[in-house]
Design a protein around this motif. Structure first.
Motif, short mmCIF file in Angstrom:
data_model
loop_
_atom_site.label_atom_id
_atom_site.label_comp_id
_atom_site.label_asym_id
_atom_site.label_seq_id
_atom_site.Cartn_x
_atom_site.Cartn_y
_atom_site.Cartn_z
N ILE A 69 6.65 1.12 23.66
CA ILE A 69 5.26 1.11 23.22
C ILE A 69 5.26 1.61 21.79
O ILE A 69 5.69 2.73 21.52
CB ILE A 69 4.36 1.99 24.12
N TYR A 70 4.78 0.80 20.89
CA TYR A 70 4.82 1.14 19.47
C TYR A 70 3.73 2.14 19.11
O TYR A 70 2.61 2.07 19.61
CB TYR A 70 4.67 -0.11 18.62
N THR A 71 4.07 3.06 18.21
CA THR A 71 3.10 3.97 17.65
C THR A 71 2.69 3.43 16.28
O THR A 71 3.54 3.18 15.43
CB THR A 71 3.66 5.39 17.50
N VAL A 72 1.40 3.23 16.09
CA VAL A 72 0.88 2.55 14.91
C VAL A 72 0.00 3.51 14.11
O VAL A 72 -0.88 4.16 14.67
CB VAL A 72 0.04 1.32 15.33
N ALA A 73 0.24 3.60 12.81
CA ALA A 73 -0.62 4.41 11.94
C ALA A 73 -1.91 3.66 11.66
O ALA A 73 -1.91 2.44 11.52
CB ALA A 73 0.09 4.74 10.64
N GLN A 74 -3.01 4.38 11.58
CA GLN A 74 -4.31 3.74 11.29
C GLN A 74 -4.51 3.48 9.81
O GLN A 74 -5.40 2.70 9.43
CB GLN A 74 -5.45 4.63 11.80
N ASP A 75 -3.71 4.13 8.97
CA ASP A 75 -3.90 4.00 7.53
C ASP A 75 -2.62 4.40 6.81
O ASP A 75 -1.72 5.02 7.41
CB ASP A 75 -5.07 4.89 7.07
N VAL A 76 -2.54 4.06 5.54
CA VAL A 76 -1.39 4.42 4.71
C VAL A 76 -1.91 4.60 3.28
O VAL A 76 -2.89 3.98 2.88
CB VAL A 76 -0.29 3.34 4.77
N SER A 77 -1.25 5.43 2.51
CA SER A 77 -1.68 5.68 1.15
C SER A 77 -1.44 4.48 0.24
O SER A 77 -0.53 3.69 0.46
CB SER A 77 -0.94 6.90 0.58
N ARG A 78 -2.25 4.37 -0.80
CA ARG A 78 -2.00 3.39 -1.85
C ARG A 78 -0.93 3.89 -2.81
O ARG A 78 -0.48 3.17 -3.70
CB ARG A 78 -3.30 3.10 -2.61
N ILE A 79 -0.53 5.17 -2.64
CA ILE A 79 0.51 5.79 -3.46
C ILE A 79 1.83 5.73 -2.72
O ILE A 79 1.91 6.07 -1.54
CB ILE A 79 0.17 7.26 -3.77
N ALA A 80 2.88 5.32 -3.40
CA ALA A 80 4.20 5.23 -2.77
C ALA A 80 4.97 6.54 -2.95
O ALA A 80 4.69 7.34 -3.85
CB ALA A 80 4.99 4.08 -3.39
N GLY A 81 5.95 6.75 -2.07
CA GLY A 81 6.87 7.86 -2.21
C GLY A 81 6.28 9.21 -1.87
O GLY A 81 5.52 9.36 -0.92
N GLU A 88 -2.71 12.68 1.14
CA GLU A 88 -2.19 11.33 1.33
C GLU A 88 -0.94 11.31 2.22
O GLU A 88 -0.18 12.29 2.28
CB GLU A 88 -1.84 10.71 -0.02
N VAL A 89 -0.75 10.20 2.93
CA VAL A 89 0.46 9.97 3.72
C VAL A 89 1.01 8.62 3.31
O VAL A 89 0.39 7.58 3.53
CB VAL A 89 0.16 9.98 5.24
N SER A 90 2.16 8.62 2.67
CA SER A 90 2.73 7.39 2.12
C SER A 90 3.46 6.59 3.18
O SER A 90 3.79 7.08 4.27
CB SER A 90 3.69 7.72 0.98
N ALA A 91 3.74 5.34 2.84
CA ALA A 91 4.50 4.47 3.73
C ALA A 91 5.90 5.04 3.98
O ALA A 91 6.42 4.97 5.10
CB ALA A 91 4.60 3.07 3.13
N GLU A 92 6.48 5.63 2.95
CA GLU A 92 7.82 6.20 3.10
C GLU A 92 7.82 7.39 4.06
O GLU A 92 8.76 7.57 4.83
CB GLU A 92 8.37 6.62 1.73
N LEU A 93 6.75 8.20 4.02
CA LEU A 93 6.65 9.33 4.94
C LEU A 93 6.47 8.84 6.38
O LEU A 93 7.03 9.43 7.31
CB LEU A 93 5.50 10.24 4.54
N LEU A 94 5.70 7.77 6.56
CA LEU A 94 5.56 7.20 7.90
C LEU A 94 6.91 6.70 8.40
O LEU A 94 7.31 6.98 9.54
CB LEU A 94 4.55 6.05 7.88
N LYS A 95 7.60 5.96 7.56
CA LYS A 95 8.91 5.40 7.95
C LYS A 95 9.90 6.52 8.27
O LYS A 95 10.69 6.41 9.22
CB LYS A 95 9.45 4.52 6.82
N ALA A 130 8.42 -0.44 2.15
CA ALA A 130 9.02 0.68 2.89
C ALA A 130 9.60 0.24 4.22
O ALA A 130 10.20 1.04 4.94
CB ALA A 130 7.99 1.79 3.11
N GLY A 131 9.40 -1.04 4.57
CA GLY A 131 9.94 -1.56 5.82
C GLY A 131 9.02 -1.47 7.01
O GLY A 131 9.45 -1.62 8.16
#
Length: 263
Positions: A69-81, A88-95, A130-131
């Protein structure tokens, strides 16, 4: 163009709900239902999108489920890294936390928080680079539908992201069509209307990417057990983005069963 051979997705968007203890109980109840009436992963992808605070907790509780069962974020930052971007929570932090899926473009983000096409493009670009797999939400307002602009609005929202998605990255996008007038209102687009829009979306995607015929297109907007089977029977509806009904384990399980057993 039929998408009936695509493995469906059923994703629960919990929005700003519930409290932590209730979230854990909800997951435990859902896992219990899967133990009694299993849903094969090959027949339906299942995901839940809790608040950011609960992402890793929910992921941990899901880890011993009898299926993925996948865990899905509801949002991601427009800022990377990483950096000095408070809140903010970046895509890289989620990954980095093994969160591989994210919602982008939900109408509540567009309307309440003023997220423009440019902001959404930045989020999508960061997420894909970020994959992450992006569940990209599109949909029209009641005024736009009644004025005959629904297809134009939705297809434009898809065209908006074409400038930042690389050819091979379309494989990592799921589209979620949610007519704004049906979100949380109890109203649902008729299966015929939903199928018509989904077919138009697939045709539009096919003109943009070679993956268009194989991309999952989900329906969202007051999806519940009572209408899930009828929606699942539509050839170009490849699953559901579920709001309120996903906060009830039994209802969410029934919706997932409907898509698993119909497709």
């Amino acid at each position: 163009m039929s998408g009936s051979t695509i493995t469906p997705w059923v994703v629960g968007n919990w929005k700003m709900n519930p409290m932590q203890a209730d979230a854990q109980q909800l997951i435990q109840n859902f896992k219990g239902l899967l133990d009694i009436t299993p849903i094969e992963s090959a027949k339906c992808h299942i995901g839940v999108a809790p608040v950011t605070l609960a992402l890793t907790t929910v992921q941990s509780v899901l880890s011993d489920s009898n299926r993925e069962i996948y865990t899905v974020a509801q949002d991601v930052s427009r800022i990377a890294g990483t950096g000095a971007y408070t809140g903010e929570v970046s895509a890289e932090l989620l990954k980095d936390s093994q969160i591989d899926y994210v919602l982008v473009g939900h109408s509540e983000r567009r309307e309440i928080f003023g997220e423009t096409a440019q902001i959404l493009n930045e989020k999508i670009k960061n997420a894909l680079n970020a994959g992450l797999t992006v569940i990209y939400c599109v949909g029209e307002s009641l005024e736009q539908r009644e004025s005959g602009q629904a297809e134009q609005v939705v297809l434009q929202q898809i065209c908006d992201i074409a400038t930042v998605v690389e050819a091979e990255q379309w494989h990592n996008i799921v589209i979620a069509y949610e007519p704004i007038w049906a979100i949380g209102t109890g109203k649902t687009a008729s299966p015929d209307d939903a199928q018509t829009m989904h077919a138009q979306i697939r045709e539009g995607l096919s003109q943009i990417t070679a993956y268009g015929k194989s991309m999952a297109i989900l329906y969202g907007g007051s999806v519940k057990p009572e209408n899930a089977v009828e929606l699942a029977a539509c050839s170009d509806i490849n699953g559901a983005l579920v709001g309120g009904a996903s906060l009830n384990a039994e209802s969410f399980h029934k919706i997932a069963l409907a898509f698993a057993n119909t497709k």
